[in-house]
Design an enzyme around this catalytic site. Structure first.
Site, PDB file in Angstrom:
ATOM      1  CE1 TYR A 146      -3.879   2.231   0.559  1.00  0.00           C
ATOM      2  CE2 TYR A 146      -2.710   3.086   2.474  1.00  0.00           C
ATOM      3  CZ  TYR A 146      -3.756   3.168   1.576  1.00  0.00           C
ATOM      4  OH  TYR A 146      -4.677   4.187   1.689  1.00  0.00           O
ATOM      5  CB  VAL A 189     -13.021   3.911  14.073  1.00  0.00           C
ATOM      6  CG1 VAL A 189     -14.395   4.467  14.430  1.00  0.00           C
ATOM      7  CG2 VAL A 189     -11.927   4.878  14.518  1.00  0.00           C
ATOM      8  CB  SER A 190     -15.318  -0.133  11.468  1.00  0.00           C
ATOM      9  OG  SER A 190     -14.045  -0.418  10.950  1.00  0.00           O
ATOM     10  CE1 TYR A 205      -6.266  -6.793  16.472  1.00  0.00           C
ATOM     11  CE2 TYR A 205      -5.652  -5.365  14.639  1.00  0.00           C
ATOM     12  CZ  TYR A 205      -6.497  -6.318  15.189  1.00  0.00           C
ATOM     13  OH  TYR A 205      -7.557  -6.787  14.462  1.00  0.00           O
ATOM     14  N   GLY A 208      -1.453  -1.171  23.007  1.00  0.00           N
ATOM     15  CA  GLY A 208      -2.418  -0.070  22.912  1.00  0.00           C
ATOM     16  C   GLY A 208      -1.789   1.301  23.085  1.00  0.00           C
TER      17      GLY A 208
END
Ligand code: UDP
Length: 314
Positions: A146, A189-190, A205, A208
């Site tokens: 990406y 967020v989702s 993950y 934090g």
């Protein structure tokens, strides 16, 4: 009034962009192959004579009949889970897709905007990130597909600008959230909202302590249009400089939803950036843009969207 081609027009950001352009009177041709986008995001636009949808993979040659004033290349898997599952398509849409979109813009004499990303900064060693920072990307790591595709897309965009005089705009998009994120697309967020609503444990993950800066989609899209309408080439960071650790985000989601959930700790993905925060001085000074929606308010609106889908459908 302009005729605008948006690649990735059925995606999360692309579909909000379609809405914003149509609301101001522009005509939109949305192109999407629906590998991560969804017709649900644009179904409300079908039947609107300002809107056309074309199902096409923009990594293949693109042709749009008629005049085109603006091409906006927003097609790409954008969640780490998606681009890890579809590494070659991610590389192709960022490279070949950018080339094809720029070819269309050149042929039509159109303005071009590329959706770049804060991922061009990689795991940044400069904090907050200014546009002058060249980044710290692992080209052979799993996220490289990406990051490097987007870095290539910026280089290709500048080459078309310099060689073919195409008017171009480069926006670097930081973490954005809001309605129309896919419930299971894997972004934080989702994930947290859907997990909380479904009574599942919240998955953090690592420990934090890593940070991100979250921009509400309405602010983000307003930033895209501010850059598009300006004389600036960019790159310009568009994001919300409010910085939160992932643990803070988890707490805030649970507080906003008034839900108590277990938190479980899972492995940190490879090359997960430790910190991220945009320096938005350029956006403020050159575009007169800044975000307005606070994280708490944006999370509430996003949760309402997921609730409206029906918790059983998440
Ligand atoms: N993350 C997490 N739990 C999740 C999903 C993500 O702790 O269920 C973390 C992830 O490791 C990263 C941050 O949240 O540190 C943001 O992840 P996301 O995938 O949303 O976007 P990124 O900024 O990494 O592209």
């Amino acid at each position: 009034m302009a005729r605008v081609v948006i690649t990735g027009g059925a995606g999360f950001l692309g579909s909000h962009l379609c809405d914003a352009l149509i609301a101001r009177g522009d005509e939109v041709v949305a192109i999407d192959n629906l590998i991560t986008g969804s017709v649900d995001n644009i179904a409300h636009l079908f039947g609107n004579d300002q809107f056309t949808y074309v199902n096409h993979d923009v990594s293949e040659y693109i042709w749009v009949p008629g005049d085109v004033d603006i091409v906006m290349h927003f097609a790409s898997p954008a969640s780490p889970i998606d681009y890890l599952e579809k590494p070659i398509q991610t590389l192709k849409v960022g490279s070949l897709g950018t080339h094809n979109s720029l070819g269309l813009a050149t042929a039509k004499g159109a303005k071009f905007m590329i959706a770049s990303t804060s991922e061009v900064y990689g795991d940044p060693q400069v904090h907050p990130q200014t546009e002058e920072y060249w980044g710290h990307v692992n080209p052979v790591g799993p996220r490289g597909v990406y990051d490097e595709a987007k870095r290539f897309s910026e280089a290709m965009t500048m080459a078309y600008h310099r060689y073919h005089n195409v008017p171009v705009r480069i926006v670097r998009i930081f973490n954005t959230y809001g309605p129309r994120m896919r419930a299971r697309d894997g972004r934080v967020v989702s994930n947290f909202i859907v997990q909380a609503l479904r009574g599942e444990p919240i998955t953090i993950y690592g420990d934090g302590s890593q940070t991100r800066s979250f921009c509400y989609v309405e602010d983000e899209v307003r930033g895209f249009l501010a850059l598009l309408d300006s004389e600036q080439i960019g790159p310009i960071n568009i994001g919300n400089p409010g910085e939160f650790t992932i643990s803070e985000l988890a707490e805030l989601v649970l507080e906003v939803l008034n839900i108590e959930s277990e938190v479980v700790y899972q492995n940190l993905p490879v090359d997960d950036p430790a910190q991220r925060k945009p320096d938005i001085t350029k956006a403020r000074e050159l575009l007169g843009w800044e975000p307005k929606v606070q994280l708490r308010e944006g999370l509430q609106r996003t949760a309402e969207y997921f609730q409206s889908l029906g918790i059983e459908n998440l």
